[in-house]
Design an enzyme around this catalytic site. Structure first.
Site, PDB file in Angstrom:
ATOM      1  N   ASN A 164     -10.951  -0.250  -7.525  1.00 45.30           N
ATOM      2  CA  ASN A 164      -9.879  -1.027  -8.150  1.00 45.30           C
ATOM      3  C   ASN A 164     -10.351  -2.352  -8.759  1.00 45.30           C
ATOM      4  OD1 ASN A 164     -10.371  -1.915  -5.532  1.00 45.30           O
ATOM      5  ND2 ASN A 164      -8.241  -2.366  -5.072  1.00 45.30           N
ATOM      6  N   GLY A 220     -12.290  -0.286   1.282  1.00 46.68           N
ATOM      7  CA  GLY A 220     -11.670   0.958   0.845  1.00 46.68           C
ATOM      8  C   GLY A 220     -10.509   1.329   1.745  1.00 46.68           C
ATOM      9  N   GLU A 236     -13.004  -3.874   5.344  1.00 46.51           N
ATOM     10  CA  GLU A 236     -11.850  -4.472   4.657  1.00 46.51           C
ATOM     11  C   GLU A 236     -11.065  -3.320   4.081  1.00 46.51           C
ATOM     12  OE1 GLU A 236      -9.242  -5.705   2.515  1.00 46.51           O
ATOM     13  OE2 GLU A 236     -10.710  -6.279   0.985  1.00 46.51           O
ATOM     14  N   GLY A 249      -6.942  -1.057   3.981  1.00 46.35           N
ATOM     15  CA  GLY A 249      -5.679  -1.079   3.265  1.00 46.35           C
ATOM     16  C   GLY A 249      -4.705  -2.094   3.825  1.00 46.35           C
ATOM     17  N   CYS A 295      -5.339  -3.766  -2.468  1.00 47.87           N
ATOM     18  CA  CYS A 295      -5.050  -3.719  -1.030  1.00 47.87           C
ATOM     19  C   CYS A 295      -4.057  -4.799  -0.617  1.00 47.87           C
ATOM     20  CB  CYS A 295      -6.342  -3.844  -0.221  1.00 47.87           C
ATOM     21  SG  CYS A 295      -7.251  -5.381  -0.506  1.00 47.87           S
ATOM     22  N   GLU A 311       0.996   2.783   2.539  1.00 47.64           N
ATOM     23  CA  GLU A 311       0.448   2.002   1.433  1.00 47.64           C
ATOM     24  C   GLU A 311       0.704   2.777   0.143  1.00 47.64           C
ATOM     25  OE1 GLU A 311      -3.570  -0.538   0.451  1.00 47.64           O
ATOM     26  OE2 GLU A 311      -3.811   1.397   1.457  1.00 47.64           O
TER      27      GLU A 311
END
Length: 487
Positions: free
Chosen positions: A156, A232, A254, A256, A288, A382
């Protein structure tokens, strides 16, 4: 923007990078989300490629860590200059490979330049402590490199999120093996390789190895790699953490988020709507930190939904490379199907649609739904798509309970005219980042970024956290002569 990106033959064509370009046995075909057009054909790393790159990185790391600190700092400053010079090219690659609108691409580039300057500055910062010591010697606690750090970055914000871990890891004296997402290997990996090679980073200190789960597992389990930094999904992050723990490796996860933007009854609704639009529609909601829940006080919820719906209808969707649009494509048909499924299931469960709706292929319009309740997919999962999901509440305590009703714990925003009221709510939220009178999507390379719960393992990237994250303590004592032990 130019009508066509210069897509001629590149060094990375069907290649991998270990300080030099080498032909790969397997390839990845990189496509533009908006058109399906092939942008590049690059190397795809196998498990054997990962093992070879790990050996190369381990050998290169020692001389890199021993290089005079000002020489290492100069590499990062030159990289920043090169990045700035190549901004038009980088911008076009980000727009075409990731589906980003140009302002989002410019934010990535400027953030990466800041990371490079910050990395250069790290080289002249203190790296330890002088400890108390009885006698004529010295007792020192110092931070030393881990060795080889594996960085696994997402699609992203590929330029930025590769840089966020890669540059401080290098600045701490480590070598890095970077595995960008298979959908964005150029922006997430090979552009970094080109820039740092031109800046004078010694060969082998940075390797770029895009690949699938086989390559990722090989990176996490290789004995030469002493740390993994993964950004991710939570599902994949759990697997990475499991493998890293089994092999006794440091791991930074790190993951969602199911982030809440809380709109209190005293909020300025003009500002609240602007905040909400940014929080859920920036980069099509594929962040995220995007606001997955808009928790709005019952006294203002109807007006908020109406204003947000009107704004949604004003935002054009299309190809950001050829059109003036507010929203580009989702990254893939697979992602579009996931978001459509979540939307339709939530509507079937009783949510109400006010603007937007299903995607046309990968182009998903800005969407607003209300009456979202706990148990609905739009409340629980999410989204990673451009959906404003509105749930009403009647008291501050209820807002806190709704915001905390999740295993995630990344980001939150609170919009209110009362700073003390906002602070009282912030104090009760189980998140790694919280903003009073701002929205959920905030990033700054100078602050510690990370979540808790299903949003991460408590690790942090950025600012004062970088030295702690990418080094380890070593206790060093120095004596004039050995003590006369009695045995």
């Amino acid at each position: 923007m130019n009508a066509q990106l210069q897509m001629g033959p590149k060094a990375w064509s069907e290649a991998l990078f270990t300080g030099e370009w080498s032909k790969a046995t397997n390839v990845l075909r990189v496509t533009e989300p908006a058109t399906g057009e092939e942008l590049a054909c690059v190397g795809r790393a196998s498990a054997d490629d990962i093992r070879k790159s790990a050996a190369i990185a381990r050998n290169a790391q020692k001389s890199w860590a021993a290089m005079p600190l000002l020489e290492r700092a100069a590499v990062f400053r030159r990289a920043a200059q090169i990045t700035e010079r190549r901004t038009p090219e980088l911008l076009e690659w980000i727009v075409r490979e990731t589906g980003a609108v140009p302002p989002k691409a410019m934010f990535e580039i400027s953030s990466v330049i800041n990371h490079m300057h910050e990395a250069a500055a790290m080289l002249t910062q203190p790296k330890g402590l002088l400890l108390p010591y009885d006698g004529s010697g010295l007792s020192i606690a110092r931070r030393i490199p881990l060795g080889v750090v594996g960085v696994i970055s997402p699609f992203n914000f590929p330029l930025l999120l590769s840089s966020r871990a890669m540059t401080p890891a290098l600045a701490c004296g480590n070598a890095v093996i970077l595995k960008p997402d298979q959908r964005t290997p150029v922006v997430g990996g090979f552009l970094h390789a080109e820039i740092f090679a031109e800046a004078g980073l010694p060969a082998g200190v940075l390797c770029v190895m895009p690949g699938d789960a086989e390559a990722g597992e090989a990176l996490v389990t290789d004995s030469a790699v002493r740390m993994i930094s993964f950004t991710g999904s939570t599902a994949v992050g759990r697997r990475v953490g499991e493998l890293a723990g089994k092999h006794l490796k440091k791991v930074a996860l790190e993951l969602g988020g199911k982030n809440s933007l809380i709109i209190l009854d005293d909020a300025d609704l003009d500002l609240a709507v602007k905040s909400g639009a940014w929080a859920s529609w920036l980069h099509q909601g594929q962040i995220c930190m995007s606001a997955g829940r808009h928790l709005v006080h019952e006294r203002v919820v109807d007006e908020y939904v109406a204003r947000m719906s009107e704004k949604a209808r004003q935002l054009p969707v299309g190809n950001p490379f050829t059109e003036q649009v507010a929203l580009g494509p989702l990254i893939s048909d697979v992602q579009a199907r996931k978001v459509n499924s979540l939307l339709n299931d939530s509507l079937a469960q009783g949510a109400k649609l006010h603007a937007g709706g299903e995607s046309k292929g990968v182009f998903f319009p800005a969407t607003v739904i209300s009456d979202v309740m706990p148990g609905m997919r739009a409340f629980e999962e999410e989204i990673f798509g451009p959906i404003v999901s509105v749930t009403s509440f009647s008291s501050d305590d209820e807002a806190v309970a709704l915001a905390n009703d999740t295993d995630y714990g990344l980001s939150a925003g609170i919009i209110t005219r009362s700073v003390s009221r906002g602070k009282a709510i912030a104090d009760q939220l189980r998140v790694g980042l919280v903003h009073v009178n701002d929205q959920t999507v905030n990033d700054d390379g100078f602050m510690p970024m990370g979540g808790q719960g299903s949003s991460g393992n408590g690790s942090r990237h950025g600012g004062p956290a970088n030295l702690e994250e990418f080094t380890q303590w070593q206790w060093l004592t120095i004596k004039d002569s050995p003590p006369p032990y009695p045995l």
